[in-house]
Design a protein around this motif. Structure first.
Motif, short mmCIF file in Angstrom:
data_model
loop_
_atom_site.label_atom_id
_atom_site.label_comp_id
_atom_site.label_asym_id
_atom_site.label_seq_id
_atom_site.Cartn_x
_atom_site.Cartn_y
_atom_site.Cartn_z
N PRO A 166 -2.39 -5.50 -12.40
CA PRO A 166 -1.18 -5.66 -13.21
C PRO A 166 -0.64 -4.35 -13.78
O PRO A 166 0.56 -4.19 -13.92
CB PRO A 166 -1.64 -6.60 -14.33
N ASN A 167 -1.53 -3.42 -14.09
CA ASN A 167 -1.09 -2.14 -14.66
C ASN A 167 -0.26 -1.31 -13.69
O ASN A 167 0.60 -0.54 -14.11
CB ASN A 167 -2.30 -1.31 -15.11
N PHE A 168 -0.55 -1.46 -12.39
CA PHE A 168 0.09 -0.59 -11.41
C PHE A 168 0.83 -1.38 -10.34
O PHE A 168 1.03 -0.90 -9.22
CB PHE A 168 -0.97 0.31 -10.75
N ALA A 169 1.26 -2.60 -10.67
CA ALA A 169 1.91 -3.46 -9.68
C ALA A 169 3.16 -2.81 -9.09
O ALA A 169 3.41 -2.89 -7.89
CB ALA A 169 2.26 -4.81 -10.31
N GLY A 170 3.96 -2.17 -9.95
CA GLY A 170 5.18 -1.53 -9.47
C GLY A 170 4.89 -0.37 -8.54
O GLY A 170 5.51 -0.24 -7.47
N THR A 171 3.95 0.48 -8.92
CA THR A 171 3.59 1.62 -8.09
C THR A 171 2.99 1.17 -6.76
O THR A 171 3.32 1.70 -5.69
CB THR A 171 2.60 2.54 -8.82
N LEU A 172 2.08 0.20 -6.82
CA LEU A 172 1.44 -0.29 -5.59
C LEU A 172 2.46 -0.91 -4.65
O LEU A 172 2.41 -0.69 -3.43
CB LEU A 172 0.35 -1.31 -5.92
N TYR A 173 3.40 -1.67 -5.22
CA TYR A 173 4.44 -2.25 -4.37
C TYR A 173 5.29 -1.15 -3.76
O TYR A 173 5.71 -1.22 -2.60
CB TYR A 173 5.33 -3.21 -5.16
N GLY A 174 5.53 -0.10 -4.55
CA GLY A 174 6.28 1.03 -4.03
C GLY A 174 5.59 1.67 -2.84
O GLY A 174 6.23 2.01 -1.84
N ILE A 175 4.27 1.82 -2.92
CA ILE A 175 3.51 2.43 -1.83
C ILE A 175 3.54 1.54 -0.59
O ILE A 175 3.86 2.00 0.52
CB ILE A 175 2.06 2.69 -2.25
N THR A 176 3.22 0.26 -0.76
CA THR A 176 3.17 -0.64 0.41
C THR A 176 4.55 -0.85 1.00
O THR A 176 4.71 -0.90 2.22
CB THR A 176 2.55 -2.00 0.05
N ASN A 177 5.56 -0.94 0.15
CA ASN A 177 6.91 -1.17 0.67
C ASN A 177 7.49 0.10 1.28
O ASN A 177 8.37 0.04 2.14
CB ASN A 177 7.83 -1.69 -0.43
N ALA A 179 -5.15 -4.40 2.63
CA ALA A 179 -4.77 -5.70 3.19
C ALA A 179 -3.30 -5.99 2.90
O ALA A 179 -2.57 -6.49 3.77
CB ALA A 179 -5.66 -6.80 2.61
N ILE A 180 -2.87 -5.67 1.68
CA ILE A 180 -1.46 -5.86 1.31
C ILE A 180 -0.56 -4.93 2.11
O ILE A 180 0.50 -5.32 2.60
CB ILE A 180 -1.27 -5.63 -0.20
N LEU A 181 -0.98 -3.68 2.24
CA LEU A 181 -0.16 -2.69 2.94
C LEU A 181 0.05 -3.09 4.40
O LEU A 181 1.17 -3.06 4.92
CB LEU A 181 -0.82 -1.31 2.85
N VAL A 182 -1.04 -3.47 5.08
CA VAL A 182 -0.94 -3.87 6.48
C VAL A 182 -0.06 -5.12 6.62
O VAL A 182 0.77 -5.22 7.54
CB VAL A 182 -2.34 -4.13 7.06
N ALA A 183 -0.22 -6.06 5.69
CA ALA A 183 0.59 -7.28 5.73
C ALA A 183 2.07 -6.96 5.53
O ALA A 183 2.94 -7.56 6.17
CB ALA A 183 0.11 -8.26 4.66
N ASN A 184 2.36 -6.02 4.64
CA ASN A 184 3.75 -5.65 4.38
C ASN A 184 4.39 -5.03 5.61
O ASN A 184 5.51 -5.38 6.00
CB ASN A 184 3.80 -4.66 3.20
N VAL A 185 3.67 -4.11 6.25
CA VAL A 185 4.20 -3.45 7.44
C VAL A 185 4.42 -4.47 8.56
O VAL A 185 5.48 -4.50 9.21
CB VAL A 185 3.24 -2.33 7.92
N GLY A 186 3.42 -5.31 8.81
CA GLY A 186 3.55 -6.31 9.87
C GLY A 186 4.66 -7.30 9.60
O GLY A 186 5.44 -7.66 10.50
N ASN A 187 4.75 -7.75 8.35
CA ASN A 187 5.81 -8.69 7.98
C ASN A 187 7.19 -8.10 8.22
O ASN A 187 8.08 -8.75 8.77
CB ASN A 187 5.66 -9.07 6.51
N ASN A 188 7.37 -6.84 7.81
CA ASN A 188 8.69 -6.23 7.91
C ASN A 188 9.13 -5.98 9.34
O ASN A 188 10.32 -5.96 9.63
CB ASN A 188 8.72 -4.93 7.11
N TRP A 189 8.16 -5.77 10.24
CA TRP A 189 8.56 -5.61 11.63
C TRP A 189 9.24 -6.88 12.14
O TRP A 189 10.34 -6.84 12.71
CB TRP A 189 7.37 -5.27 12.52
N GLY A 190 8.59 -8.02 11.92
CA GLY A 190 9.17 -9.27 12.37
C GLY A 190 10.41 -9.65 11.59
O GLY A 190 11.42 -10.10 12.16
N PHE A 191 10.35 -9.46 10.26
CA PHE A 191 11.46 -9.86 9.40
C PHE A 191 12.74 -9.10 9.75
O PHE A 191 13.81 -9.69 9.91
CB PHE A 191 11.09 -9.63 7.94
#
Length: 553
Positions: free
Chosen positions: A401-412, A275-287
């Motif tokens: 919380p343990n993997f917030a940086g890695t997960l953000y890296g993947i979605t971003n 859900a986060i990954l799809v939101a990130n991709v969609g957000n960045n297209w418009g942004f």
């Protein structure tokens, strides 16, 4: 493992200026610089390119809309020297994301292992140095310029993920929205500062000076960052004891002191993560459609000169900044008062950030020749996106919380694809065809993508820490479960053996305590089979007695 709702101590007890806010402010300034360095090309390219080689259809726009003012003659800028059409300009502005993609995941993971302070500081140092090289590369040709922009993207790719790792150590759960919004609002502030600053420098000096001045500003920030910021409260030498205890108790034990190995399979099969990954991709297209092409739209379709273009292009990001802070404050207050759950708040914020701009972009297609209305709805479209920092953006910290940086890296990392695909799409649609009809297609595509990702997030997002966040405990629990099952099997075998023995003896009701007593009982029962008596044990002694009920036939 749980988080705790802990009331923040008084500011006086925390030294009036809590260190977590100092860290957030330094990160905010870091993103001001970050965005200055990445978006300056979006405006400077207007001054770099020859007007005759940027296929501008201003005459047709004047005919369609009846523009008769002279807004394009308000500044005395020198004619640009580069002959780059819209397609080439799209390649230049979008090439940043070709490099930006590759360091997202390594940057987030490296921040979890070696510390976000080091990763952020080193990344921004290189970004500042690459910015200083841009004028030299541009004068050598658009290909060298693209190469430097790719290197700039590589440097900045680690910055967002490592700040998520920083948040997981510094931000109490019910302050995550406001701290995340404070930090990432630097993106909007950087855009607001970059455009007017670039226009003023171009007017006073030249476009090359924009890169030199902003690159040096970046190096100054890097020095301050290394001096002031620590990776975590426990390594900060100036934090008060009261604030340290508050942060540690509020975060609780959802974050391990040592970074555990990433549960890749569990994360990639988790719908809240998707859900986060799809939101990130969609957000960045418009942004990024708006961020990279708004100055071009202002120049070609609304016929705004560079100075007014800079102001109008940057103004919506001021609205986005203010709105992001308002949403985060209101949301955190509601969370602290238990009016909303984390999950509900994240979904509401994300819907505002995506469905709102989708509607505004559709309205743009009806008010094209009305400058005031167009500017107003562009302002609304960008401003409402400020809620994203309280929506999907900080949701990584909620679920893991343990993997917030890695997960953000993947979605971003996946979110970087729209960063260069969107400008290329705009370039392909408008190359030689700067018409409202073509720009409508740009807005329709962005609005549709906004809507799809918002609905997906509403259905599948979560605000709870996921089980796979506790990777060490999972292993321990599985081992414990295996040991327990083995123990049960042994006990079952023992019981079966005991039943067989008692059947042979035709005895029952033996009270046992401990494995030694069981052995004694079995031996006693075996003896009693011959003697007609059993040995009954108590806690203090054991004695033999004759009892017909326990004698064999």
């Amino acid at each position: 493992m749980t988080t705790h709702t802990v009331k923040p101590p008084p500011l006086k007890a925390q030294g009036y200026m809590p260190r977590r806010y100092v860290v957030a402010f330094m990160s905010f300034l870091g993103f001001v610089v970050n965005y200055m360095l990445r978006v300056n090309i979006n405006l400077t390219i207007v001054a770099m390119v020859k007007t005759s080689n940027s296929t501008n259809s201003s005459d047709s726009v004047q005919e369609v809309c009846g523009f008769d003012d002279e807004t394009n003659s308000g500044d005395d800028f020198e004619e640009g020297e580069f002959e780059w059409n819209e397609w080439t300009q799209g390649l230049i502005t979008g090439s940043f994301f070709w490099g930006y993609f590759w360091t997202q995941i390594p940057g987030g993971r490296l921040a979890e292992v070696v510390g976000a302070r080091k990763v952020m500081g080193v990344a921004m140092t290189f970004a500042s140095l690459f910015t200083l090289v841009v004028p030299v590369a541009a004068n050598a040709g658009y290909i060298p310029l693209i190469m430097v922009r790719v290197l700039l993207g590589l440097a900045e790719g680690a910055t967002f993920p490592c700040n998520h790792a920083l948040l997981s150590s510094w931000a109490p759960p019910h302050e995550r929205s406001i701290l995340a919004s404070t930090i990432y609002a630097g993106s909007q502030a950087g855009t607001i500062v970059a455009y007017p600053m670039a226009a003023a420098i171009i007017k006073s000096l030249n476009w090359e000076a924009v890169l030199y001045i902003q690159g040096c500003i970046g190096l100054v920030w890097c020095v301050a960052w290394f001096v002031i910021v620590a990776d975590s409260p426990s390594t900060d030498k100036t934090i008060s004891k009261v604030e340290l205890e508050y942060i540690v108790s509020a975060i609780g034990d959802t974050k391990d002191k040592k970074p555990p190995p990433v549960p890749v399979k569990a994360a990639l099969t988790s719908l809240p993560f998707w859900a986060i990954l799809v939101a990130n991709v969609g957000n960045n297209w418009g942004f990024f459609t708006l961020l990279t092409d708004l100055p071009m739209y202002m120049n070609n379709m609304l016929m705004q000169d560079i100075s007014s273009n800079a102001l109008l292009s940057g103004l919506p990001y001021l609205g986005m900044w203010i709105f992001s802070v308002v949403v985060s404050i209101v949301g955190d207050k509601m969370l602290q008062a238990n009016i909303l759950t984390t999950q509900t708040f994240r979904k509401i914020a994300n819907s505002i950030a995506h469905l709102g701009p989708a509607v505004a972009l559709l309205v743009l297609t009806f008010v094209e020749c009305n400058r005031e209305a167009t500017i107003a709805f562009l302002f609304i479209a960008v401003s409402l996106q400020g809620a994203l920092y309280s929506g999907f953006s900080v949701n990584h910290v909620d679920i893991s919380p343990n993997f917030a940086g890695t997960l953000y890296g993947i979605t971003n990392a996946f979110g970087t694809f729209p960063g260069w695909l969107a400008p290329l799409t705009v370039g392909a649609l408008t190359n030689g065809k700067q018409t409202f009809q073509q720009w409508r297609k740009v807005f329709y595509i962005a609005a549709a993508i906004f809507t799809v990702d918002a609905v997906f997030f509403i259905i599948f997002a979560s605000g709870e820490v996921q089980d796979w966040n506790y990777v060490y405990d999972d292993r321990q629990n599985k081992q414990h479960q295996r040991d327990t099952e083995k123990g049960k099997e042994k006990k079952e075998v023992g019981k079966e053996n005991e039943k067989d023995t008692t059947k042979k003896k035709d005895t029952e009701g033996v009270t046992t305590k401990g494995k030694k007593d069981e052995v004694n009982d079995i031996e006693g029962e075996t003896t009693n089979k011959r003697s007609g008596s059993v040995i009954s044990t108590t806690s203090n002694n054991s004695q033999s007695y004759d009892n017909p009920a326990f004698t064999s036939d």
